[in-house]
Write a protein that holds these residues in place. Structure first.
Motif, PDB file in Angstrom:
ATOM      1  N   GLU A 151     -31.940   8.573  27.402  1.00  0.00           N
ATOM      2  CA  GLU A 151     -30.939   8.661  26.339  1.00  0.00           C
ATOM      3  C   GLU A 151     -30.907   7.404  25.492  1.00  0.00           C
ATOM      4  O   GLU A 151     -30.700   7.475  24.273  1.00  0.00           O
ATOM      5  N   LEU A 152     -31.108   6.244  26.105  1.00  0.00           N
ATOM      6  CA  LEU A 152     -31.166   5.001  25.322  1.00  0.00           C
ATOM      7  C   LEU A 152     -32.329   5.060  24.331  1.00  0.00           C
ATOM      8  O   LEU A 152     -32.177   4.713  23.153  1.00  0.00           O
ATOM      9  N   MET A 153     -33.479   5.499  24.796  1.00  0.00           N
ATOM     10  CA  MET A 153     -34.634   5.630  23.913  1.00  0.00           C
ATOM     11  C   MET A 153     -34.376   6.668  22.825  1.00  0.00           C
ATOM     12  O   MET A 153     -34.626   6.421  21.637  1.00  0.00           O
ATOM     13  N   SER A 154     -33.854   7.824  23.218  1.00  0.00           N
ATOM     14  CA  SER A 154     -33.681   8.928  22.270  1.00  0.00           C
ATOM     15  C   SER A 154     -32.644   8.612  21.202  1.00  0.00           C
ATOM     16  O   SER A 154     -32.864   8.874  20.012  1.00  0.00           O
ATOM     17  N   LEU A 155     -31.501   8.050  21.596  1.00  0.00           N
ATOM     18  CA  LEU A 155     -30.448   7.757  20.620  1.00  0.00           C
ATOM     19  C   LEU A 155     -30.921   6.744  19.588  1.00  0.00           C
ATOM     20  O   LEU A 155     -30.581   6.838  18.401  1.00  0.00           O
ATOM     21  N   ALA A 156     -31.702   5.759  20.034  1.00  0.00           N
ATOM     22  CA  ALA A 156     -32.250   4.786  19.086  1.00  0.00           C
ATOM     23  C   ALA A 156     -33.200   5.467  18.103  1.00  0.00           C
ATOM     24  O   ALA A 156     -33.177   5.166  16.897  1.00  0.00           O
ATOM     25  N   LEU A 157     -34.014   6.392  18.591  1.00  0.00           N
ATOM     26  CA  LEU A 157     -34.956   7.092  17.707  1.00  0.00           C
ATOM     27  C   LEU A 157     -34.233   8.023  16.737  1.00  0.00           C
ATOM     28  O   LEU A 157     -34.632   8.148  15.569  1.00  0.00           O
ATOM     29  N   TYR A 158     -33.162   8.697  17.202  1.00  0.00           N
ATOM     30  CA  TYR A 158     -32.378   9.546  16.296  1.00  0.00           C
ATOM     31  C   TYR A 158     -31.866   8.716  15.117  1.00  0.00           C
ATOM     32  O   TYR A 158     -31.947   9.139  13.954  1.00  0.00           O
ATOM     33  N   ALA A 159     -31.311   7.553  15.421  1.00  0.00           N
ATOM     34  CA  ALA A 159     -30.767   6.687  14.367  1.00  0.00           C
ATOM     35  C   ALA A 159     -31.871   6.171  13.448  1.00  0.00           C
ATOM     36  O   ALA A 159     -31.670   6.057  12.231  1.00  0.00           O
ATOM     37  N   LEU A 160     -33.038   5.862  14.008  1.00  0.00           N
ATOM     38  CA  LEU A 160     -34.147   5.380  13.187  1.00  0.00           C
ATOM     39  C   LEU A 160     -34.615   6.432  12.186  1.00  0.00           C
ATOM     40  O   LEU A 160     -34.919   6.121  11.032  1.00  0.00           O
ATOM     41  N   VAL A 161     -34.676   7.677  12.631  1.00  0.00           N
ATOM     42  CA  VAL A 161     -35.116   8.754  11.731  1.00  0.00           C
ATOM     43  C   VAL A 161     -34.169   8.870  10.535  1.00  0.00           C
ATOM     44  O   VAL A 161     -34.596   9.107   9.402  1.00  0.00           O
ATOM     45  N   ALA A 162     -32.882   8.655  10.775  1.00  0.00           N
ATOM     46  CA  ALA A 162     -31.870   8.789   9.713  1.00  0.00           C
ATOM     47  C   ALA A 162     -31.586   7.472   9.003  1.00  0.00           C
ATOM     48  O   ALA A 162     -30.614   7.369   8.248  1.00  0.00           O
ATOM     49  N   LEU A 163     -32.433   6.470   9.203  1.00  0.00           N
ATOM     50  CA  LEU A 163     -32.151   5.138   8.670  1.00  0.00           C
ATOM     51  C   LEU A 163     -32.098   5.137   7.138  1.00  0.00           C
ATOM     52  O   LEU A 163     -31.302   4.413   6.544  1.00  0.00           O
ATOM     53  N   ARG A 164     -32.949   5.930   6.510  1.00  0.00           N
ATOM     54  CA  ARG A 164     -32.911   6.032   5.046  1.00  0.00           C
ATOM     55  C   ARG A 164     -31.892   7.102   4.653  1.00  0.00           C
ATOM     56  O   ARG A 164     -32.217   8.281   4.484  1.00  0.00           O
ATOM     57  N   ARG A 165     -30.661   6.680   4.507  1.00  0.00           N
ATOM     58  CA  ARG A 165     -29.570   7.630   4.277  1.00  0.00           C
ATOM     59  C   ARG A 165     -29.654   8.321   2.928  1.00  0.00           C
ATOM     60  O   ARG A 165     -29.050   9.373   2.719  1.00  0.00           O
ATOM     61  N   ASP A 166     -30.397   7.724   1.988  1.00  0.00           N
ATOM     62  CA  ASP A 166     -30.540   8.340   0.668  1.00  0.00           C
ATOM     63  C   ASP A 166     -31.614   9.422   0.630  1.00  0.00           C
ATOM     64  O   ASP A 166     -31.789  10.091  -0.386  1.00  0.00           O
ATOM     65  N   SER A 167     -32.332   9.612   1.746  1.00  0.00           N
ATOM     66  CA  SER A 167     -33.403  10.602   1.797  1.00  0.00           C
ATOM     67  C   SER A 167     -32.904  11.881   2.461  1.00  0.00           C
ATOM     68  O   SER A 167     -32.526  11.875   3.643  1.00  0.00           O
ATOM     69  N   VAL A 168     -32.908  12.960   1.708  1.00  0.00           N
ATOM     70  CA  VAL A 168     -32.472  14.258   2.247  1.00  0.00           C
ATOM     71  C   VAL A 168     -33.427  14.711   3.349  1.00  0.00           C
ATOM     72  O   VAL A 168     -33.011  15.261   4.374  1.00  0.00           O
ATOM     73  N   GLN A 169     -34.720  14.470   3.135  1.00  0.00           N
ATOM     74  CA  GLN A 169     -35.730  14.891   4.107  1.00  0.00           C
ATOM     75  C   GLN A 169     -35.551  14.166   5.439  1.00  0.00           C
ATOM     76  O   GLN A 169     -35.636  14.774   6.510  1.00  0.00           O
ATOM     77  N   ALA A 170     -35.263  12.859   5.386  1.00  0.00           N
ATOM     78  CA  ALA A 170     -35.064  12.096   6.614  1.00  0.00           C
ATOM     79  C   ALA A 170     -33.795  12.530   7.334  1.00  0.00           C
ATOM     80  O   ALA A 170     -33.759  12.623   8.567  1.00  0.00           O
TER      81      ALA A 170
END
Length: 496
Positions: A136-155
């Motif tokens: 879960e520590l690994m996964s939650l960090a990766l979830y947040a990384l994917v959404a790091l570019r908040r201005d990108s609809v695709q991300a």
């Protein structure tokens, strides 16, 4: 009350990484926007320190701490070294890419290191709940990384898909853990193995628990038919984040299979090996066939990863079988470990090339995401095209690259376990996979370039890519050392 002694040396890499994350978080508050290279340097230093501390355990004896819940052995140490190397290299490749797109900030590096910390916890876990905490520590960090570019609809869309399907997989894993706990009466893997070997256990409950565990593991490995998240997440994420997802987590998932199934549930190997076999065969077929139709290179590499995972799983299917000698069992699991490490090294270079070809072009920037974006690369940068050629040859399993010898090791293990037809099936789909890898080579060398913009790669990333390509070739020609290290670590990791 007797409190068990804590051996700090067992979790020294994790401790150093955790302290480094705290230091980077605090330091980033005082770093001006124009001096983000300080945060970048601290992140690289943290990965180097964690990897160096892990390397000291490769030749050491197995040790445990926290009441046996956390283990340090040669297998965990070797995997941690390569997980640290994967994160270190990903940071180097992504420096300019992240700076051009406005997310070269403390959050990117802290989340990347937090993901690495979760991977290390997973790799050294010897208890069901500790494995889950690391996951879960690994996964939650990766979830947040994917959404790091908040201005990108695709991300944002990719992050939502990843999070929802990841939560579903975590539910599978937790349900499997609860059933294993109910059947064995313990969360400790050694005690679970002891209970599973006895006659006084409910086999139906344990087998059902194994089914849900395998389903959860298959999701994290993106093995078909639990692969539906991978193409969308690979495509929708910034390429720097895609590399963090495609690299180290595969090593952590390999360790999770070793700990859960080989260490804890080896008496039920005939049951879970059938499931692993189905996953391997379906992954080989779905990954390689679907990759042919892709025009987006990130989606192609996602489906390629599914096929590559199918190959890695062949080793687990070929481990504990009737009439197998201890040497053949060790060879099968070490072949899978070798394959996982080789795949991660190759993936680093593949996405590294894509990031070096990206450039700042307006607010969004130009991303190399289509196969056509590689047209005529040999004319624009012959050395970069040659490195990409080596990487594609390795993924396809063409000698003398290391990918050929990794595939050969897995196929030898499958044939030794009397899985001849499965080995033939794997070879057939490797030939199918060679088509789309060689298509990339054809585009680079024989098509006219569509972009004439000069390639301006940073010196550190260019050096990393050159070393990455050289490693693919040198491990293919002189790769016995890595295979011997895998054999040694697996030999000491398997109980009894």
């Amino acid at each position: 009350m007797n409190v068990p002694a804590i051996n700090v040396s067992v979790f020294a890499p994790e401790l150093a990484l955790m302290l480094s994350i705290g230091i980077i978080l605090i330091a980033d508050l005082f770093v001006p926007e124009k001096s983000r290279t300080i945060t970048y340097a601290l992140a690289l230093l943290a990965a180097v320190i964690a990897g160096a501390l892990a390397a000291t355990g490769i030749g050491a004896e197995t040790a445990t701490t926290f009441g046996g819940m956390f283990i340090s052995d040669p297998m965990s140490s070797l995997l941690k070294v390569f997980a640290s190397l994967a994160t270190f290299t990903a940071f180097i490749y992504s420096r300019q890419y992240a700076a051009d797109r406005g997310f070269m900030k403390g959050e990117f590096y802290v989340l990347g290191l937090a993901s690495l910390l979760g991977q290390m916890v997973m790799i050294s876990s010897h208890n069901l709940l500790v494995i889950y905490l690391g996951l879960e520590l690994m996964s939650l960090a990766l979830y947040a990384l994917v959404a790091l570019r908040r201005d990108s609809v695709q991300a944002t869309e990719a992050a939502m898909k990843y999070f929802v399907l990841g939560a579903l997989a975590s539910g599978f894993l937790l349900y499997g853990i609860s059933m294993i706990y109910g059947g064995a009466g313990s969360l400790d893997l050694a005690e679970i193995a002891s209970a599973a070997a006895s006659d006084q256990i409910n086999e139906v409950v344990m087998v059902f628990g194994a089914v849900f565990l395998v389903a959860g593991i298959a999701f994290k490995l993106s093995a078909a038919p639990f692969h539906m998240w991978a193409p969308d997440v690979y495509e929708g994420s910034p390429t720097a984040v895609t590399l963090l997802i495609a690299g180290g987590p595969k090593l952590a998932a390999f360790a999770m299979i070793m700990r859960l199934l080989v260490d804890g549930l080896v008496p039920f190997a005939p049951d879970w090996q059938q499931m692993i076999g189905v996953l391997a065969v379906v992954s080989l077929a779905v990954g390689n066939l679907t990759a042919i139709a892709q025009t987006n290179i990130k989606r192609m590499l996602a489906y390629s990863a599914i096929g590559q995972i199918g190959f890695m799983l062949l080793g687990f299917m070929s481990g504990v079988v009737v009439g197998a000698t201890p040497e053949s069992v060790i060879s099968a699991y070490s072949a899978s470990m070798y394959y996982a490490i080789v795949y991660v090294i190759t993936t680093l270079g593949s996405f590294g090339v894509l990031m070096l070809l990206a450039r700042k072009d307006g607010d969004a920037g130009f991303d190399c995401v289509q196969i056509d974006d590689l047209k005529g690369l040999n004319r624009r940068s012959p050395w970069m095209a040659f490195v990409m050629l080596l990487l594609m040859f390795s993924l396809a399993g063409i000698p003398p690259t290391v990918g050929f010898y990794a595939k050969l090791a897995v196929l030898e293990a499958a044939i030794a376990a009397d899985h001849l037809y499965v080995a033939i099936f794997a070879v057939m789909f490797s030939l199918v996979g060679a088509f789309y890898y060689l298509r990339v080579v054809k585009v680079m060398y024989f098509d006219e370039p569509t972009h004439n913009t000069p390639i301006q790669a940073p010196a550190d990333a260019s050096l990393a890519l050159a070393l990455n390509g050289a490693l693919i070739l040198l491990l293919g020609l002189f790769g016995d050392g890595l295979m011997l290290a895998c054999l040694h670590s697996i030999k000491l990791a398997i109980p009894g």
